[in-house]
Design a protein around this motif. Structure first.
Motif, short mmCIF file in Angstrom:
data_model
loop_
_atom_site.label_atom_id
_atom_site.label_comp_id
_atom_site.label_asym_id
_atom_site.label_seq_id
_atom_site.Cartn_x
_atom_site.Cartn_y
_atom_site.Cartn_z
N PHE A 1 0.81 -1.22 0.00
CA PHE A 1 0.00 0.00 0.00
C PHE A 1 0.84 1.27 0.00
N ASN A 2 2.05 1.18 0.57
CA ASN A 2 2.87 2.38 0.60
C ASN A 2 3.42 2.75 -0.77
N LYS A 3 3.28 1.87 -1.73
CA LYS A 3 3.76 2.19 -3.08
C LYS A 3 2.67 2.81 -3.93
N VAL A 4 1.44 2.67 -3.45
CA VAL A 4 0.30 3.05 -4.27
C VAL A 4 0.28 4.55 -4.55
N MET A 5 0.63 5.33 -3.53
CA MET A 5 0.51 6.78 -3.65
C MET A 5 1.31 7.32 -4.84
N ASN A 6 2.59 6.92 -4.91
CA ASN A 6 3.42 7.41 -6.01
C ASN A 6 2.91 6.91 -7.34
N LEU A 7 2.50 5.65 -7.35
CA LEU A 7 2.05 5.03 -8.60
C LEU A 7 0.84 5.79 -9.15
N LEU A 8 -0.16 5.98 -8.30
CA LEU A 8 -1.38 6.63 -8.78
C LEU A 8 -1.13 8.10 -9.12
N SER A 9 -0.25 8.75 -8.37
CA SER A 9 0.05 10.15 -8.71
C SER A 9 0.69 10.23 -10.09
N ASP A 10 1.56 9.27 -10.38
CA ASP A 10 2.17 9.23 -11.71
C ASP A 10 1.11 9.06 -12.80
N TRP A 11 0.20 8.18 -12.52
CA TRP A 11 -0.85 7.93 -13.51
C TRP A 11 -1.66 9.19 -13.78
N MET A 12 -1.92 9.89 -12.69
CA MET A 12 -2.71 11.10 -12.82
C MET A 12 -1.99 12.10 -13.72
N LYS A 13 -0.68 12.21 -13.52
CA LYS A 13 0.11 13.13 -14.35
C LYS A 13 -0.02 12.76 -15.81
N ILE A 14 0.05 11.46 -16.08
CA ILE A 14 0.00 11.00 -17.48
C ILE A 14 -1.35 11.34 -18.10
N ILE A 15 -2.41 11.07 -17.34
CA ILE A 15 -3.74 11.35 -17.89
C ILE A 15 -3.90 12.85 -18.13
N ALA A 16 -3.37 13.65 -17.19
CA ALA A 16 -3.47 15.10 -17.36
C ALA A 16 -2.77 15.54 -18.63
N ALA A 17 -1.62 14.90 -18.93
CA ALA A 17 -0.90 15.27 -20.14
C ALA A 17 -1.73 14.97 -21.38
N PHE A 18 -2.42 13.83 -21.37
CA PHE A 18 -3.27 13.51 -22.53
C PHE A 18 -4.44 14.47 -22.63
N ALA A 19 -5.01 14.79 -21.47
CA ALA A 19 -6.18 15.67 -21.48
C ALA A 19 -5.84 17.04 -22.04
#
Lengths: 291, 228, 308, 455
Positions: free
Chosen positions: C28-46
């Protein structure tokens, strides 16, 4: 009366914009030096420096960088002016990487002023010296309490601190009459208070940016901090005190005071406009124009 | 006077004047500056996202040291194949452009919104609810060195202001309780507290805003025109 | 498919984020960075959608010769230039520091090196070290110092250090050789645009507030009701208390702790009444945010769908 | 390709990506970067999952956990209660009633409406609240055939707003009247956006402007320009710093939570109303908690009026009023970065002699520490702590027997830290202080301390 009210009513926003603009611009070209009554916390620093006997050493810590220069620099210059005028020996250290650069810049300016007013040269090594930057923050302060020259070994030119006439007989931080810190964050004045004032009983004072001031004020209230200059206002207060005692400095750049002028005028202007707005409002109400 | 010879300073100065001209009225100078501002800032943020989000977080880890086909055929070899999920979600975001399959952009949207909801719960809970409650639990009687003197009175009074000020202002935000009787009095007091607080914030901000203008004037005066 | 899956995604991402708050254990302690990264990627596409919309709206304006269509051309040119240079070159600033030793008479370069070696620094006055690190070189430990110096340009004018200036210093030694430190900032076009256009435009736009705050005060602070009077009164006191002019009116000291003057009332208002008001707003708003977040996670709030 | 086949294809792709991804995700995050593949991954996964040195639950956040569940329970409970369909009172929100009037006025004047749902992205709840109200405003605009302009600062907000506005037009039966370009992206940049919107305002001269969402410094730029063009302005935000400007410059302002209540108010949907009542109940709870907390604090203050009001420890002001405790942690500051570190330390400190008599110092095992020497007016102590080895070793207990303290006292305890590994560390210690009498009323204290967020 009616004409007067009609005149006031004709004020529109363009008029306010123009006045605001000139209220800011004119004092920047022609400083007005509106009255500034220094706060007690600033006065106490002035009194302290004034009371230190000539030739004593004080320590100044430049803990800021170019980003917070507009706020911290004027305070440092004001203090340096006073200290040089009092013939105090100033040892400058830096807890932030660019602190020394800031100090050099400040002193270069002052050298010119002193040459012009008093025909006096401010000499590196005699009147002041700037010791080099070292990483460490609070731990440096802690160590300097035991062995000052062992902690800050070299000055900014790489010269050994033990060879500089100013610092060679400094053993610990207790050899200083006062510690002044100009700080824009951590490490800064907080660490100085926590260690130097609490442990070594050397009075600490200094200046902080307006944003960090609320964080530091508790130390002032508890008496651990001798005095505090907060933001541009603090600089303006100190400049006022210096200029009152040594009028020649008035004609040089007093960033704090000149920054206070537009502030004073615009604040007053807004207050006057609020009063005008209310006069109009009351008049209209009396005439039954507004419900 | 020592006018700057740097082209960047000139551009900055001219644009500053263009924006200020809006105060007089909307004119071609402002329109030009506005167009440049929107174009450049949107482009800059796009480039920033392209480098810092797309390239740094997605593309480089995915393709590091391997060919494109290598990633497709053997995602376990190098890079992180799990990154295909945000890549896929990102592509779905773009389906908005095609009317037929536009609904699929709801998936990445749902991801962002869900994440935002999860984040907001704890940020608000921690700093705005629990911490504020703790800070408001103040003694309503304070002593100074064991006696109730003037200092203690002042402290006590200030604590009353904070505790009851907060409670009254909180009462104003009751929606389903009719503002009658005690609640009405409390909510009224609450509005007064809020109004004083707004006035104070307004007054306190004036200084900072004027400093900004001073900063701009200093730029024009000192950097551009070179008057020190 | 159209509604079910988004609701599931919202539920899972929300719940995972909540869980990782309390469980500091792997995974669970890895999830935060992982999901934040994903968010950045989606924002770039948006962002692509935004840029396309901006282009579309302005192209339409140009093609139909709408009112003010000329400015759309400027906008599109500015946008495309920034994107073009920004995406190809990058937007960061590269800093190279070199030391140049040359003969001041013949202008012949004697040697040049990167500005780190301590041996050369010894001869330099006013060098301000920024950081030092220990490096092993040929089995020998060496302290390398990095630093900055004053700038002296070729015509001898001293330029103060600012962020956008190259930093130089020339020292003339006895044997006509000159040591010159050059910190070259090879900014990209994107960075140049940011420094010289966006930053100035932003801060100028921000500075408009000084004018607007004055006009807003003139217009709005009228004692129409008791509430308006309170708003006006507290703004009045705080404005006077903040500037030195407020001190001119003197003070009445009733007790060590009770001083009646503009600055002290200002401090009191800000510290106590303002705290109370802000705290209530924060509390209320936070509860609203939590409630909506919970409703989103359990799927009751669906405005983000943008319709059914 | 038919839409059904397309859906299935996409679903397949998603499943495949998910399977590939989940196999690799944890492995990628692992320390062992060289070894990849299913077996290495499995090994790493098992090793990391059953790693016992990491705790499974962060107990320091237990208060947040409880608070979250209480709030969640209350809100969900009232949502279900409200579904039963009882008529529920909700007080009027002034700004909301004005929305319809504003749209009507715009229609009369034949000028457009401008709507901004903040400058933040979709993960911000205020933006969602703003978009929620946009649906209502767009519907009214569609009914009255008034053009609506929605400038957006974020692409995702733009694309959602497009959907919302389109949906609103469809709902009133005029999908043909929907202009896709009425919702437009400007720029992500805060002031660039403000510049763009200012331009739109002076050129399109909207008769009504709505600012509902998160705003920062641009609030006043927008509101003043909006007023200048003669628009009716309705604002709403939960940003305390920007509310004063909206209050002064706009005609109606939704303050803080009113923004979130607005969409429930508009929709009249029983579930939404239920949520609103749930929020009220949570606020009621906060109200009661503050009262109880203040009562506890008052009681403690009265009981402990003899206790030193302030104890200054190494110049960290630690308040001893009602014996609040601060946990000890050793924070290491190494070249600018701050982190917790296992650091063997030797601690020397001194306290004024007269207070030495009334203070018992206990080490982490609860054993009493005696001063090594008493010189002049000071008592000197030596303590060795090895922070890393045992978790319990993270604190030194200073026990204050305040019954002997007659007057308010303020004194320093000076720390000197010797580093055993001779590196540049700065060590900050916070100290736990416990009053002897406090144990008697510990339940009062523990109520207050429950809400203390340990950092």
């Amino acid at each position: 009366m009616n004409i007067f009210i009609r005149l006031l009513k004709s004020i529109d926003r363009k008029f306010i914009f123009i006045i605001t603009f000139f209220a800011v611009v004119i004092p920047m070209f022609y400083p007005l030096y509106l009255p500034i009554i220094p706060e007690d916390s600033v006065r106490s620093i002035f009194k302290k420096i004034d009371a230190i006997p000539e030739g004593s050493k004080i320590l100044m810590s430049f803990d800021y960088d170019p980003a917070s220069k507009p706020e911290c620099h004027p305070m440092a210059i004001a203090n340096l002016r006073h200290a040089f005028k009092k013939n105090l020996k100033i040892v400058i250290i830096q807890l932030w990487p660019f602190g020394g650069a800031m100090a050099t810049e400040a002193i270069d300016e002052l050298k010119k002023e002193f040459k012009e007013i008093y025909n006096r040269d401010i000499i590196y090594g005699d009147d002041y010296c700037i010791l080099g930057y070292k990483v460490g923050g609070a731990i440096l302060i802690q160590q300097s309490g035991k062995d000052f020259n062992g902690t800050f070994m070299e000055d900014i030119d790489g010269k050994k601190a033990s060879e500089i006439s100013l610092t060679k007989d400094v053993k610990t931080i207790k050899d200083f009459e006062l510690v002044l810190s100009y700080s824009a964050g951590d490490p800064g004045i907080k660490q100085w208070v926590m260690i130097v004032d609490a442990q070594y009983k050397v009075p600490v004072a200094g200046g902080v940016t307006a944003v960090t001031a609320p964080e530091i004020t508790p130390y002032l209230n508890s008496g651990q901090l001798l005095g505090l200059m907060a933001g541009l206002r603090g600089a303006a207060d100190y400049e006022t005190l210096v200029n009152k005692k040594y009028p020649p400095f008035k004609k040089y750049v007093n960033s704090g005071t000149s920054g206070m002028d537009p502030q004073n005028i615009v604040h007053l202007m807004i207050i006057i406009f609020i009063i005008i707005a209310n006069i109009i409002y009351w008049h209209d109400k009396k005439m039954g124009l507004v419900r | 006077m020592n006018i700057s010879s740097e082209i960047g300073v000139w551009i900055g100065a001219v644009l500053t004047l263009c924006i200020w001209s809006f105060l007089w009225k909307d004119n071609f100078l402002y329109k030009t500056a506005e167009a440049i501002f929107i174009g450049c800032s949107a482009g800059y943020i796009f480039s920033k996202l392209f480098h810092e989000s797309f390239m740094a977080v997605l593309w480089n880890p995915l393709t590091e040291g391997t060919t494109f086909w290598g990633v497709i055929t053997n995602p376990l070899s190098k890079g992180n194949a799990f990154l295909f999920i945000p890549f896929f979600l990102g592509l779905l975001m773009i389906t908005r452009l095609f009317p037929g399959i536009g609904w699929m952009s709801r998936w990445p949207m749902a991801f962002i919104v869900g994440l935002g909801a999860g984040m907001n719960i704890f940020i608000s809970l921690q700093s705005s609810v629990v911490a504020q409650l703790h800070a408001t639990m103040l003694p309503l009687v304070k002593f100074h060195g064991g006696v109730f003197d003037m200092t203690a009175f002042v402290d006590t009074f200030n604590n009353w202001v904070i505790v009851f000020g907060t409670l009254c202002a909180l009462m104003y935000f009751f929606f389903s309780i009719e503002h009658k009787g005690l609640v009405s009095v409390g909510a009224r007091m609450g509005i007064y507290v809020l109004m004083i607080s707004f006035g104070a914030s307004f007054g306190a901000t004036v200084m900072a805003r004027i400093s900004l203008l001073i900063g701009r004037v200093r730029f024009l005066k000192e950097v551009w025109l070179g008057i020190v | 498919m159209k509604r079910g899956i988004p609701l599931l995604i919202v539920f899972f991402t929300g719940m995972i984020w909540l869980t990782q708050y309390f469980i500091p254990h792997y995974p669970f302690n890895k999830v935060m960075n992982l999901l934040s990264d994903w968010m950045k990627i989606i924002a770039a596409f948006a962002m692509v959608l935004g840029i396309l919309n901006l282009l579309r709206v302005n192209f339409i304006k140009i093609s139909r010769k709408h009112y003010n269509w000329q400015y759309s051309i400027i906008l599109i040119i500015a946008l495309l230039i920034t994107i073009g240079f920004g995406c190809i070159q990058g937007i960061t600033e590269n800093v190279d520091t070199t030391i140049l030793v040359y003969n001041s008479k013949s202008n012949e370069v004697i040697s040049s090196s990167i500005f780190v070696a301590p041996a050369i620094i010894e001869g330099l006055k006013n060098f301000k070290p920024i950081s030092s690190e220990d490096v092993e070189k040929d089995g020998k430990k060496e302290t390398i110092q990095k630093g900055m110096m004053d700038i002296t340009t070729k015509n001898g004018k001293v330029v103060k250090y600012t962020d956008s200036n190259p930093v130089k210093r020339i020292i003339v030694k006895d044997d006509n050789s000159v040591i010159e430190t050059v910190i070259v900032k090879t900014g990209t076009v994107g960075h140049w645009i940011y420094k010289n256009l966006i930053e100035h435009l932003s801060s100028t736009m921000f500075s408009l507030l000084a004018f607007f705050i004055a006009s807003a005060a003139f217009r709005a602070f009228r004692a129409k009701s008791f509430e308006a009077m309170l708003l006006l009164g507290s703004a009045f006191i705080v404005m006077l208390g903040k500037v030195p002019i407020g001190d001119v009116f003197g003070k009445i000291e009733i007790h060590e702790k009770i001083i009646i003057s503009f600055p002290s009332i200002q401090v009191w208002l800000m510290n106590y009444v303002n705290t109370a008001g802000q705290r209530a707003i924060l509390l209320g708003a936070a509860i609203g945010i939590i409630a909506i977040s919970i409703k989103i996670i359990i799927g009751l709030e669906r405005t983000y769908f943008g319709g059914e | 390709m038919s839409s059904k086949r397309l859906k299935i294809t996409i679903l397949c792709i998603l499943v495949m990506v998910f399977i590939f991804g989940s196999m690799n995700v944890w492995a990628a995050a692992e320390v062992n970067q060289d070894r990849r593949g299913p077996l290495a991954w499995l090994k790493n996964f098992v090793k990391a999952t059953f790693n016992t040195s990491e705790p499974w639950i962060d107990w320091s956040k237990s208060n947040l956990f409880v608070a979250f569940f209480v709030i969640a329970f209350i809100i969900i409970y009232y949502i279900f209660i409200a579904q039963s369909g009882k008529d529920i009172y909700i007080r009027k929100i002034a700004g909301l009633a004005a929305i319809d009037d504003a749209v009507g006025r715009a229609t009369e004047m034949g000028r457009p409406i401008l709507y901004i749902s903040g400058i933040m992205d979709m993960e911000d709840i205020q933006t969602l609240a703003g978009i929620g109200i946009l649906g209502h405003v767009a519907q009214k605009a569609a009914e009255y055939e008034t053009p609506i302009i929605v400038p957006c600062s974020r692409s995702m907000v733009m694309s959602t707003s497009q959907e919302v506005v389109k949906e609103a037009f469809i709902r009133v039966g005029r999908p043909d009247a929907y202009d896709r370009d009425s919702v437009k992206y400007i720029t992500d940049d805060q002031f660039g956006f403000a510049a763009g919107v200012d331009g739109i305002m002076v050129r399109e001269r909207p008769a009504a402007t709505f600012y509902l969402g998160t705003f920062y410094a641009e609030s006043l730029i927008l509101a003043e320009t909006g007023h200048h063009v003669g628009a009716i302005q309705i604002a709403g935000t939960a940003m305390p710093s920007q509310l004063p400007f909206f209050i002064t410059a706009c005609d109606y302002t939704l303050i803080g939570e009113e923004l979130f209540a607005a969409s429930a108010y508009i929709s009249r949907d029983p579930q939404m109303i239920g949520g609103l009542i749930g929020q009220d109940m949570v606020k009621m709870l906060c109200f009661v908690i503050i009262l109880i907390g203040s009562f506890c604090a008052t009681t403690i203050s009265v009981i402990y009026k003899q206790v030193p009001s302030k104890l200054v420890l190494n110049a960290y002001p630690v308040e001893l009023s009602y014996g609040s405790s601060k946990m000890v942690s050793v924070t290491v500051n190494e070249s600018g970065k701050t982190f917790e570190k296992n650091l063997p330390l030797k601690l020397k400190f001194s306290i004024p002699e007269k207070y030495n008599k009334v203070i018992n110092l206990l080490d982490s095992f609860g054993k009493k520490i005696e001063p090594v020497e008493i010189k002049k007016d000071f008592a000197f102590y030596n303590v060795a702590i090895d922070v890393g080895k045992k978790k319990s070793f993270k604190e030194i207990l200073f026990k204050v027997q305040e019954s002997k303290v007659k007057e308010a006292a303020e004194f320093d305890i000076n720390f000197q830290i010797e580093n055993m590994d001779k590196k540049d560390y700065s060590v900050a210690l916070k100290t736990k202080i416990e009053g002897g009498k406090s144990r008697k009323y510990s339940y009062l204290k523990s109520f207050i301390n429950f809400f203390d967020i340990k950092k």
